[in-house]
Design a protein around this motif. Sequence first.
Motif, short mmCIF file in Angstrom:
data_model
loop_
_atom_site.label_atom_id
_atom_site.label_comp_id
_atom_site.label_asym_id
_atom_site.label_seq_id
_atom_site.Cartn_x
_atom_site.Cartn_y
_atom_site.Cartn_z
N VAL A 1 0.86 -1.18 0.00
CA VAL A 1 0.00 0.00 0.00
C VAL A 1 0.89 1.23 0.00
CG1 VAL A 1 -1.74 1.28 1.31
CG2 VAL A 1 -1.83 -1.22 1.25
N ALA A 2 0.58 2.18 -0.87
CA ALA A 2 1.36 3.41 -0.95
C ALA A 2 1.42 4.08 0.42
CB ALA A 2 0.74 4.36 -1.98
N GLY A 3 2.61 4.56 0.76
CA GLY A 3 2.80 5.25 2.03
C GLY A 3 3.21 4.33 3.18
N PHE A 4 3.18 3.02 2.93
CA PHE A 4 3.61 2.05 3.94
C PHE A 4 4.88 1.37 3.46
CE2 PHE A 4 -0.74 2.63 5.16
CZ PHE A 4 -0.77 2.40 6.53
N PRO A 5 5.75 0.97 4.39
CA PRO A 5 6.98 0.26 3.97
C PRO A 5 6.65 -1.07 3.30
CG PRO A 5 6.87 0.50 6.38
CD PRO A 5 5.64 1.13 5.82
N ALA A 6 7.54 -1.52 2.43
CA ALA A 6 7.36 -2.83 1.80
C ALA A 6 7.37 -3.91 2.88
CB ALA A 6 8.48 -3.07 0.79
N PRO A 7 6.52 -4.92 2.74
CA PRO A 7 6.48 -5.98 3.75
C PRO A 7 7.82 -6.72 3.85
CG PRO A 7 4.61 -6.13 2.24
CD PRO A 7 5.54 -5.11 1.68
N GLN A 8 8.20 -7.08 5.06
CA GLN A 8 9.43 -7.83 5.29
C GLN A 8 9.20 -9.34 5.22
OE1 GLN A 8 11.56 -6.61 8.78
NE2 GLN A 8 11.15 -4.45 8.42
N TYR A 9 7.94 -9.75 5.26
CA TYR A 9 7.60 -11.16 5.20
C TYR A 9 6.54 -11.36 4.13
CZ TYR A 9 10.37 -11.60 9.35
OH TYR A 9 11.42 -11.56 10.23
N ASP A 10 6.48 -12.57 3.60
CA ASP A 10 5.55 -12.88 2.52
C ASP A 10 4.23 -13.46 3.02
OD1 ASP A 10 7.32 -12.26 0.25
OD2 ASP A 10 8.51 -13.89 1.07
N GLY A 11 4.22 -13.95 4.24
CA GLY A 11 3.01 -14.55 4.76
C GLY A 11 3.00 -14.56 6.27
N VAL A 12 1.79 -14.66 6.80
CA VAL A 12 1.57 -14.75 8.23
C VAL A 12 0.59 -15.90 8.45
CG1 VAL A 12 0.73 -13.58 10.31
CG2 VAL A 12 1.83 -12.25 8.48
N THR A 13 0.94 -16.78 9.36
CA THR A 13 0.03 -17.86 9.74
C THR A 13 -0.27 -17.73 11.22
OG1 THR A 13 0.96 -19.35 8.08
CG2 THR A 13 -0.26 -20.36 9.87
N ASP A 14 -1.56 -17.67 11.54
CA ASP A 14 -2.00 -17.62 12.92
C ASP A 14 -2.73 -18.92 13.23
OD1 ASP A 14 -1.21 -14.92 13.61
OD2 ASP A 14 -2.84 -14.23 12.33
N ILE A 15 -2.29 -19.59 14.28
CA ILE A 15 -2.93 -20.83 14.70
C ILE A 15 -3.27 -20.70 16.18
CG2 ILE A 15 -2.77 -23.35 14.78
CD1 ILE A 15 -0.35 -23.11 12.85
#
Length: 116
Positions: free
Chosen positions: A52-66
């Motif tokens: 999203v414009a104005g936000f830093p590029a993500p450092q991770y490609d995915g998030v898993t919550d269990i």
Amino acid sequence: MLKFTFLIRRTDGMSKEDFINYHRQHHAPLFMSIPESQKYVKKYVVSHPTEVAGFPAPQYDGVTDIYFSSMEDFNTFFSSENYKLKVHPDESNFFKLNEVVSLVCDEKIVVDVTIA
């Protein structure tokens, strides 16, 4: 309830689109296919950052919550033969096992508004 969050990076040479597709269409159904998931997992969520414009590029490609009811359920699930023989071997097919960041959280929902 305990929430386990895993931040993951895709394997070298895998496109973002292929990573997301593999995570959602192959690995998540595989994870949910073992009986231990039905018995011990209370909630399972896979997320993928959006640039999203104005936000830093993500450092991770995915998030898993269990989510698990207890550490005992977590330990029983991840030490099960089905997890070790069916699910765990698949993980290295799409993410870097040696770069996973893990968090254990006691989640407190402050507001939960469902958009219709």
